[in-house]
Design a protein around this motif. Structure first.
Motif, short mmCIF file in Angstrom:
data_model
loop_
_atom_site.label_atom_id
_atom_site.label_comp_id
_atom_site.label_asym_id
_atom_site.label_seq_id
_atom_site.Cartn_x
_atom_site.Cartn_y
_atom_site.Cartn_z
N ASP A 178 0.82 -1.21 0.00
CA ASP A 178 0.00 0.00 0.00
C ASP A 178 0.85 1.26 0.00
N PHE A 179 1.95 1.27 0.78
CA PHE A 179 2.81 2.44 0.81
C PHE A 179 3.46 2.67 -0.54
N ARG A 180 3.95 1.60 -1.17
CA ARG A 180 4.59 1.76 -2.46
C ARG A 180 3.65 2.42 -3.46
N PHE A 181 2.34 2.06 -3.42
CA PHE A 181 1.40 2.64 -4.37
C PHE A 181 0.97 4.04 -3.99
N ALA A 239 -8.54 13.13 -4.34
CA ALA A 239 -8.29 12.73 -5.73
C ALA A 239 -7.87 11.26 -5.81
N ARG A 240 -7.79 10.59 -4.66
CA ARG A 240 -7.43 9.18 -4.58
C ARG A 240 -6.05 8.91 -5.18
N ALA A 241 -5.13 9.89 -5.01
CA ALA A 241 -3.77 9.67 -5.47
C ALA A 241 -3.10 8.56 -4.68
N ILE A 242 -3.57 8.37 -3.44
CA ILE A 242 -3.06 7.31 -2.60
C ILE A 242 -4.13 6.23 -2.52
N ARG A 243 -3.80 5.06 -3.05
CA ARG A 243 -4.79 4.00 -3.12
C ARG A 243 -4.23 2.73 -2.50
N SER A 244 -5.06 2.05 -1.74
CA SER A 244 -4.65 0.78 -1.18
C SER A 244 -4.76 -0.30 -2.25
N PHE A 245 -4.28 -1.49 -1.93
CA PHE A 245 -4.41 -2.63 -2.83
C PHE A 245 -5.88 -2.86 -3.18
N ALA A 246 -6.75 -2.80 -2.17
CA ALA A 246 -8.18 -3.01 -2.42
C ALA A 246 -8.75 -1.96 -3.35
N ASP A 247 -8.33 -0.70 -3.16
CA ASP A 247 -8.80 0.38 -4.04
C ASP A 247 -8.37 0.12 -5.48
#
Length: 302
Positions: free
Chosen positions: A104-107, A173-181
């Motif tokens: 998640d952090f990498r994304f 803006a959802r620039a940070i997205r989790s794996f689920a996102d």
């Protein structure tokens, strides 16, 4: 042995330019400059799918390097972190792999994509730092089986426009997205920390951040199904590669079921061979990227 390398030259209104030394033989693979831009800077590890950030504004330079360097990711990072400190940058966040938040952090980082920048999701180091003049710098180091990779961002704030500090709230803006996102929004995600050598379907018997994230997603969404799709490079005959790719997906499925107790009916495995490349098969780096397993989201139970 390291050599001098100029990382960024900014417009005349910028506070300063940052010069670092990189490993000998380091090759610039991508260079992106945006005057008057902005960059989201993580300030804490990802926890429960959320990453605290600051919004840095100014002239943005983003660069990636590949280096024929055998040091591990911590060894690649250490001299760069020292140089940032000597240049007057104070560390905001320093972390590695799982302690950063893994997948998640990498994304959350919006990195230059492969093949110019490669990130092993279980083996990377990250540093963000701030200068007294309002500039920011971030460095990420990772490596493939043969080379080290370095990703550097600098946001040089003009003297008349110090950076705006954003409250640590989710990015609208959802620039940070989790794996689920990622999986829900795009319908597919490459499990890039799974590594296969050419012609092999063996997966190391260890935990993988991407499989952990997928297991958590499936446990939280028991009515949804996924298919793991294996892919190969273009070495060898198609029928052989289709078989190998299906076996790779099967290896990932087997580990997912064995380690995380996911219901078997939620996960199937298929193989595409070399019919769906995401990079050129004419270079070693491209072939590395094409050997992968992707997860594809399917409709719920039928």
């Amino acid at each position: 042995m390291i050599r001098a390398a100029l990382l960024a030259c900014f417009a005349a209104g910028s506070a300063h330019a940052l010069t670092l030394e990189l490993p000998a033989g380091a090759e610039l693979t991508r260079d992106v400059t945006r005057d008057g831009g902005s960059r989201v800077i993580p300030t804490a590890p990802t926890r429960d799918g959320f990453t605290a950030t600051r919004l840095a504004q100014g002239n943005v330079t983003i660069q990636s390097y590949r280096a024929p360097d055998r040091r591990d990711t911590a060894g690649l990072m250490a001299p760069l972190a020292t140089q940032l400190g000597q240049a007057g940058y104070a560390t905001i966040l320093s972390c590695a792999g799982v302690t950063c938040g893994g997948f998640d952090f990498r994304f959350a980082l919006n990195l230059i994509p492969p093949p110019d920048m490669f990130v092993d999701l279980s083996d990377y180091h990250y540093l963000s730092a701030e200068h007294a003049d309002g500039s920011y710098a971030t460095v990420l180091t990772s490596r493939s089986h043969s080379d080290g990779y370095i990703h550097i961002v600098q946001v040089a704030a003009p003297n008349s426009a110090p950076p705006v500090i954003a409250a640590p709230t989710p990015d609208p803006a959802r620039a940070i997205r989790s794996f689920a996102d990622e999986l829900m929004e795009l319908g597919h995600v490459a499990l890039d920390d799974l590594e296969f050598q050419s012609g092999s379907s063996e997966l190391a018997d260890q935990g993988y951040t991407s499989l952990t994230a997928l297991a958590e997603f499936l446990a939280a969404n028991p009515t949804l199904r996924v298919v793991l799709v294996g892919h190969t490079d273009a070495s060898g005959a198609l029928d052989v590669n289709v078989r190998i790719s299906r076996e790779r997906a099967g290896s990932a499925r087997a580990q997912l079921l064995a380690l995380y107790k996911i219901r078997p009916e939620q996960v199937t495995a298929e193989g595409m061979g070399y019919l769906a490349p995401r990079d050129t098969n004419l270079t070693p780096e491209g072939r590395d990227r094409n050997r992968r397993v992707e997860v594809i989201l399917l409709p719920g139970d039928r």
